[in-house]
Design a protein around this motif. Structure first.
Motif, mmCIF file in Angstrom:
data_model
loop_
_atom_site.group_PDB
_atom_site.id
_atom_site.type_symbol
_atom_site.label_atom_id
_atom_site.label_comp_id
_atom_site.label_asym_id
_atom_site.label_seq_id
_atom_site.Cartn_x
_atom_site.Cartn_y
_atom_site.Cartn_z
ATOM 1 N N THR A 36 0.805 -1.226 0.000
ATOM 2 C CA THR A 36 0.000 0.000 0.000
ATOM 3 C C THR A 36 0.840 1.279 0.000
ATOM 4 N N ALA A 64 -5.112 2.650 2.896
ATOM 5 C CA ALA A 64 -4.702 1.934 4.099
ATOM 6 C C ALA A 64 -4.270 2.912 5.182
ATOM 7 N N VAL A 65 -4.256 2.407 6.395
ATOM 8 C CA VAL A 65 -3.651 3.099 7.525
ATOM 9 C C VAL A 65 -2.642 2.115 8.096
ATOM 10 N N PRO A 67 -0.548 1.399 11.286
ATOM 11 C CA PRO A 67 -0.409 1.834 12.682
ATOM 12 C C PRO A 67 1.023 2.163 13.102
ATOM 13 N N VAL A 70 2.251 5.880 12.699
ATOM 14 C CA VAL A 70 1.670 6.971 13.468
ATOM 15 C C VAL A 70 2.781 7.888 13.956
ATOM 16 N N LEU A 74 1.764 11.467 6.935
ATOM 17 C CA LEU A 74 1.131 10.551 5.977
ATOM 18 C C LEU A 74 0.254 11.330 5.021
ATOM 19 N N THR A 76 -2.458 10.633 1.540
ATOM 20 C CA THR A 76 -3.133 9.626 0.736
ATOM 21 C C THR A 76 -2.801 9.869 -0.717
#
Length: 78
Positions: A36, A64-65, A67, A70, A74, A76
């Motif tokens: 991704t 997607a994310v 984790p 974090v 980020l 998209t």
């Protein structure tokens, strides 16, 4: 700025680091093969080992994310 040659199935790694810690480079290479993560993995001058992703690393993801990303910047990708 340096580009690491793309491995098969991986996106490029764009780095502004004079010296990259081995662990941080391993993490960046893993991200470059993540399905991704889009366009390239960017490593800032203060890059160092994180938990799953280098601290000072920047990625764009598609649909997607992640984790462990974090605390990083980020975006998209379209």
């Amino acid at each position: 700025m340096e580009w690491e040659k793309e491995e098969e199935g991986a996106i490029p790694i764009k780095s502004w680091c004079a010296e990259i810690e081995t662990g941080a480079l391993v993490q960046a290479r893993n991200l470059a093969r993540h399905p991704t993560v889009a366009h390239h993995v960017a490593l800032m001058p203060d890059c160092h080992v994180g938990y799953g992703m280098p601290i000072g690393g920047v990625i764009a993801v598609k649909g997607a994310v992640i984790p462990s990303a974090v605390g990083t910047c980020l975006a998209t990708a379209s």
